[in-house]
Design a protein around this motif. Structure first.
Motif, PDB file in Angstrom:
ATOM      1  N   ILE A   1       0.831  -1.212   0.000  1.00 50.75           N
ATOM      2  CA  ILE A   1       0.000   0.000   0.000  1.00 50.75           C
ATOM      3  C   ILE A   1       0.860   1.254   0.000  1.00 50.75           C
ATOM      4  N   ARG A   2       1.995   1.204   0.692  1.00 51.21           N
ATOM      5  CA  ARG A   2       2.880   2.365   0.838  1.00 51.21           C
ATOM      6  C   ARG A   2       2.093   3.597   1.323  1.00 51.21           C
ATOM      7  N   PRO A   3       1.426   3.476   2.480  1.00 51.87           N
ATOM      8  CA  PRO A   3       0.616   4.607   2.951  1.00 51.87           C
ATOM      9  C   PRO A   3       1.467   5.834   3.255  1.00 51.87           C
ATOM     10  N   LEU A   4       0.888   6.996   3.022  1.00 48.23           N
ATOM     11  CA  LEU A   4       1.563   8.242   3.375  1.00 48.23           C
ATOM     12  C   LEU A   4       1.733   8.328   4.880  1.00 48.23           C
ATOM     13  N   ALA A   5       0.769   7.758   5.601  1.00 50.21           N
ATOM     14  CA  ALA A   5       0.813   7.725   7.068  1.00 50.21           C
ATOM     15  C   ALA A   5      -0.177   6.674   7.549  1.00 50.21           C
ATOM     16  N   MET A   6       0.058   6.204   8.770  1.00 49.87           N
ATOM     17  CA  MET A   6      -0.878   5.323   9.450  1.00 49.87           C
ATOM     18  C   MET A   6      -1.171   5.990  10.791  1.00 49.87           C
ATOM     19  N   LEU A   7      -2.370   6.535  10.916  1.00 50.52           N
ATOM     20  CA  LEU A   7      -2.740   7.315  12.091  1.00 50.52           C
ATOM     21  C   LEU A   7      -3.791   6.583  12.909  1.00 50.52           C
ATOM     22  N   SER A   8      -3.591   6.571  14.230  1.00 46.06           N
ATOM     23  CA  SER A   8      -4.548   5.938  15.143  1.00 46.06           C
ATOM     24  C   SER A   8      -5.733   6.859  15.391  1.00 46.06           C
ATOM     25  N   LYS A   9      -6.916   6.248  15.437  1.00 44.94           N
ATOM     26  CA  LYS A   9      -8.116   6.988  15.814  1.00 44.94           C
ATOM     27  C   LYS A   9      -8.162   7.071  17.328  1.00 44.94           C
ATOM     28  N   PRO A  10      -8.689   8.121  17.878  1.00 47.90           N
ATOM     29  CA  PRO A  10      -9.186   9.291  17.163  1.00 47.90           C
ATOM     30  C   PRO A  10      -8.019  10.134  16.636  1.00 47.90           C
ATOM     31  N   VAL A  11      -8.159  10.568  15.397  1.00 41.86           N
ATOM     32  CA  VAL A  11      -7.121  11.361  14.742  1.00 41.86           C
ATOM     33  C   VAL A  11      -7.332  12.828  15.077  1.00 41.86           C
ATOM     34  N   LEU A  12      -6.280  13.465  15.520  1.00 40.67           N
ATOM     35  CA  LEU A  12      -6.355  14.897  15.785  1.00 40.67           C
ATOM     36  C   LEU A  12      -6.294  15.651  14.458  1.00 40.67           C
ATOM     37  N   PRO A  13      -7.103  16.692  14.302  1.00 41.53           N
ATOM     38  CA  PRO A  13      -7.138  17.414  13.019  1.00 41.53           C
ATOM     39  C   PRO A  13      -5.769  17.877  12.537  1.00 41.53           C
ATOM     40  N   HIS A  14      -4.912  18.345  13.447  1.00 43.12           N
ATOM     41  CA  HIS A  14      -3.604  18.821  12.992  1.00 43.12           C
ATOM     42  C   HIS A  14      -2.722  17.682  12.473  1.00 43.12           C
ATOM     43  N   GLU A  15      -2.880  16.459  13.027  1.00 43.89           N
ATOM     44  CA  GLU A  15      -2.112  15.308  12.540  1.00 43.89           C
ATOM     45  C   GLU A  15      -2.465  15.008  11.087  1.00 43.89           C
ATOM     46  N   LEU A  16      -3.740  14.917  10.834  1.00 41.37           N
ATOM     47  CA  LEU A  16      -4.220  14.620   9.488  1.00 41.37           C
ATOM     48  C   LEU A  16      -3.890  15.775   8.551  1.00 41.37           C
ATOM     49  N   GLY A  17      -4.087  16.983   9.012  1.00 44.43           N
ATOM     50  CA  GLY A  17      -3.793  18.164   8.207  1.00 44.43           C
ATOM     51  C   GLY A  17      -2.333  18.230   7.810  1.00 44.43           C
ATOM     52  N   ASP A  18      -1.425  17.877   8.726  1.00 42.91           N
ATOM     53  CA  ASP A  18       0.003  17.885   8.420  1.00 42.91           C
ATOM     54  C   ASP A  18       0.335  16.896   7.303  1.00 42.91           C
ATOM     55  N   VAL A  19      -0.222  15.694   7.381  1.00 39.24           N
ATOM     56  CA  VAL A  19       0.058  14.673   6.368  1.00 39.24           C
ATOM     57  C   VAL A  19      -0.498  15.111   5.013  1.00 39.24           C
ATOM     58  N   VAL A  20      -1.734  15.582   4.999  1.00 38.39           N
ATOM     59  CA  VAL A  20      -2.361  16.003   3.745  1.00 38.39           C
ATOM     60  C   VAL A  20      -1.607  17.183   3.146  1.00 38.39           C
ATOM     61  N   SER A  21      -1.211  18.134   3.973  1.00 40.34           N
ATOM     62  CA  SER A  21      -0.476  19.299   3.482  1.00 40.34           C
ATOM     63  C   SER A  21       0.876  18.897   2.886  1.00 40.34           C
ATOM     64  N   ARG A  22       1.568  17.966   3.537  1.00 40.44           N
ATOM     65  CA  ARG A  22       2.856  17.496   2.992  1.00 40.44           C
ATOM     66  C   ARG A  22       2.649  16.809   1.651  1.00 40.44           C
ATOM     67  N   TYR A  23       1.544  16.092   1.493  1.00 41.26           N
ATOM     68  CA  TYR A  23       1.242  15.422   0.233  1.00 41.26           C
ATOM     69  C   TYR A  23       0.853  16.439  -0.846  1.00 41.26           C
ATOM     70  N   GLN A  24       0.019  17.400  -0.480  1.00 39.95           N
ATOM     71  CA  GLN A  24      -0.496  18.362  -1.452  1.00 39.95           C
ATOM     72  C   GLN A  24       0.591  19.250  -2.038  1.00 39.95           C
ATOM     73  N   LYS A  25       1.553  19.643  -1.236  1.00 34.41           N
ATOM     74  CA  LYS A  25       2.556  20.600  -1.702  1.00 34.41           C
ATOM     75  C   LYS A  25       3.295  20.097  -2.946  1.00 34.41           C
ATOM     76  N   PRO A  26       3.957  18.929  -2.905  1.00 32.68           N
ATOM     77  CA  PRO A  26       4.642  18.495  -4.122  1.00 32.68           C
ATOM     78  C   PRO A  26       3.648  18.097  -5.225  1.00 32.68           C
ATOM     79  N   HIS A  27       2.479  17.602  -4.833  1.00 31.94           N
ATOM     80  CA  HIS A  27       1.478  17.193  -5.819  1.00 31.94           C
ATOM     81  C   HIS A  27       0.978  18.401  -6.605  1.00 31.94           C
ATOM     82  N   ARG A  28       0.738  19.494  -5.929  1.00 34.50           N
ATOM     83  CA  ARG A  28       0.296  20.726  -6.601  1.00 34.50           C
ATOM     84  C   ARG A  28       1.393  21.293  -7.498  1.00 34.50           C
TER      85      ARG A  28
END
Length: 124
Positions: free
Chosen positions: A92-119
């Motif tokens: 799968i090569r996940p970008l991250a594996m986060l335990s629930k409950p996920v804190l918004p900043h944890e998820l936001g950090d991973v998504v932001s790191r992914y979006q930057k080079p993708h954009r």
């Protein structure tokens, strides 16, 4: 972005968080089969994947198909991360594996790191 989550309240919260981060949510799937079908139709670039889904299906099965057939990046969100085997994790090569409950900043950090080079790749 595709959200694969069978708990309606969690899915709604994730959808709101992703939209707040500027992501377009193409759908919410509650089973692995529905996730695969939705991904094939909408071709998301990213998926949030819960592991234990409705009908007893497994999110990692959906993530494996999304990654291998559609090259969809995945973020695993689950209270049972231990259920992912090393072989599945490598496939799968996940970008991250986060335990629930996920804190918004944890998820936001991973998504932001992914979006930057993708954009930058897309010239956005």
């Amino acid at each position: 972005m595709l959200i694969i989550e069978d708990n309606a309240l969690i899915a709604l919260d994730l959808e709101t968080q992703m939209e707040d981060l500027g992501c377009d949510v193409v759908g919410v799937a509650v089973t692995a089969a529905q996730a695969i079908d939705t991904a094939r139709r909408t071709l998301p670039d990213l998926a949030l994947v819960d592991l234990q889904l409705a009908d007893g299906s497994r999110g990692q099965d959906a993530a494996l198909v999304l990654r291998s057939e559609l090259d969809v990046a995945c973020i695993i969100l689950s209270g049972s991360l231990h259920s992912v085997t090393e072989e599945e994790r490598l496939a799968i090569r996940p970008l991250a594996m986060l335990s629930k409950p996920v804190l918004p900043h944890e998820l936001g950090d991973v998504v932001s790191r992914y979006q930057k080079p993708h954009r930058q790749t897309k010239g956005l």
